[in-house]
Motif scaffolding. Sequence first.
Motif, PDB file in Angstrom:
ATOM      1  N   ARG A 121       3.023   2.385  -6.405  1.00 17.76           N
ATOM      2  CA  ARG A 121       1.840   2.707  -7.205  1.00 17.76           C
ATOM      3  C   ARG A 121       2.112   2.781  -8.702  1.00 17.76           C
ATOM      4  O   ARG A 121       1.324   2.278  -9.500  1.00 17.76           O
ATOM      5  CB  ARG A 121       1.227   4.021  -6.721  1.00 17.76           C
ATOM      6  CG  ARG A 121      -0.158   4.251  -7.285  1.00 17.76           C
ATOM      7  CD  ARG A 121      -0.792   5.507  -6.721  1.00 17.76           C
ATOM      8  NE  ARG A 121      -1.299   5.341  -5.385  1.00 17.76           N
ATOM      9  CZ  ARG A 121      -2.543   4.949  -5.100  1.00 17.76           C
ATOM     10  NH1 ARG A 121      -3.375   4.661  -6.059  1.00 17.76           N
ATOM     11  NH2 ARG A 121      -2.938   4.847  -3.854  1.00 17.76           N
ATOM     12  N   ARG A 149      -6.276   1.969   0.793  1.00 20.39           N
ATOM     13  CA  ARG A 149      -5.413   1.483  -0.292  1.00 20.39           C
ATOM     14  C   ARG A 149      -5.219  -0.028  -0.184  1.00 20.39           C
ATOM     15  O   ARG A 149      -5.237  -0.734  -1.190  1.00 20.39           O
ATOM     16  CB  ARG A 149      -4.058   2.212  -0.265  1.00 20.39           C
ATOM     17  CG  ARG A 149      -3.074   1.727  -1.298  1.00 20.39           C
ATOM     18  CD  ARG A 149      -3.469   2.072  -2.714  1.00 20.39           C
ATOM     19  NE  ARG A 149      -2.429   1.602  -3.630  1.00 20.39           N
ATOM     20  CZ  ARG A 149      -2.667   1.105  -4.827  1.00 20.39           C
ATOM     21  NH1 ARG A 149      -3.892   1.057  -5.299  1.00 20.39           N
ATOM     22  NH2 ARG A 149      -1.684   0.684  -5.585  1.00 20.39           N
ATOM     23  N   ASP A 180       0.810  -1.213   0.000  1.00 18.68           N
ATOM     24  CA  ASP A 180       0.000   0.000   0.000  1.00 18.68           C
ATOM     25  C   ASP A 180       0.845   1.266   0.000  1.00 18.68           C
ATOM     26  O   ASP A 180       0.323   2.371  -0.093  1.00 18.68           O
ATOM     27  CB  ASP A 180      -0.963   0.012   1.183  1.00 18.68           C
ATOM     28  CG  ASP A 180      -0.271  -0.226   2.520  1.00 18.68           C
ATOM     29  OD1 ASP A 180       0.870  -0.728   2.538  1.00 18.68           O
ATOM     30  OD2 ASP A 180      -0.881   0.079   3.559  1.00 18.68           O
TER      31      ASP A 180
END
Length: 78
Positions: free
Chosen positions: A15, A45, A10
């Motif tokens: 990302r 997330r 997370d």
Amino acid sequence: MIIDTHVHLDDERYRDDFDAMMERALKADVRAFVIPGAHPATLPRAVEICEHYPNVYFAVGVHPYDMEHMESVDFESY
């Protein structure tokens, strides 16, 4: 088969190339992942990732370093 029981998927640094990173892990025979709960703010997330990847799980929790600040957190909002 490897299960990574403590991986902060997370974290924002994963990302941009998340799918590629997951593919590399699977090629290295990592078959399941557990995102440890560290702070309620990261829970959305973790949930998002787990909904997309059936082999990723998360634990709900608070890191001991953050305990002194938890009295001011509205847990109902998570």
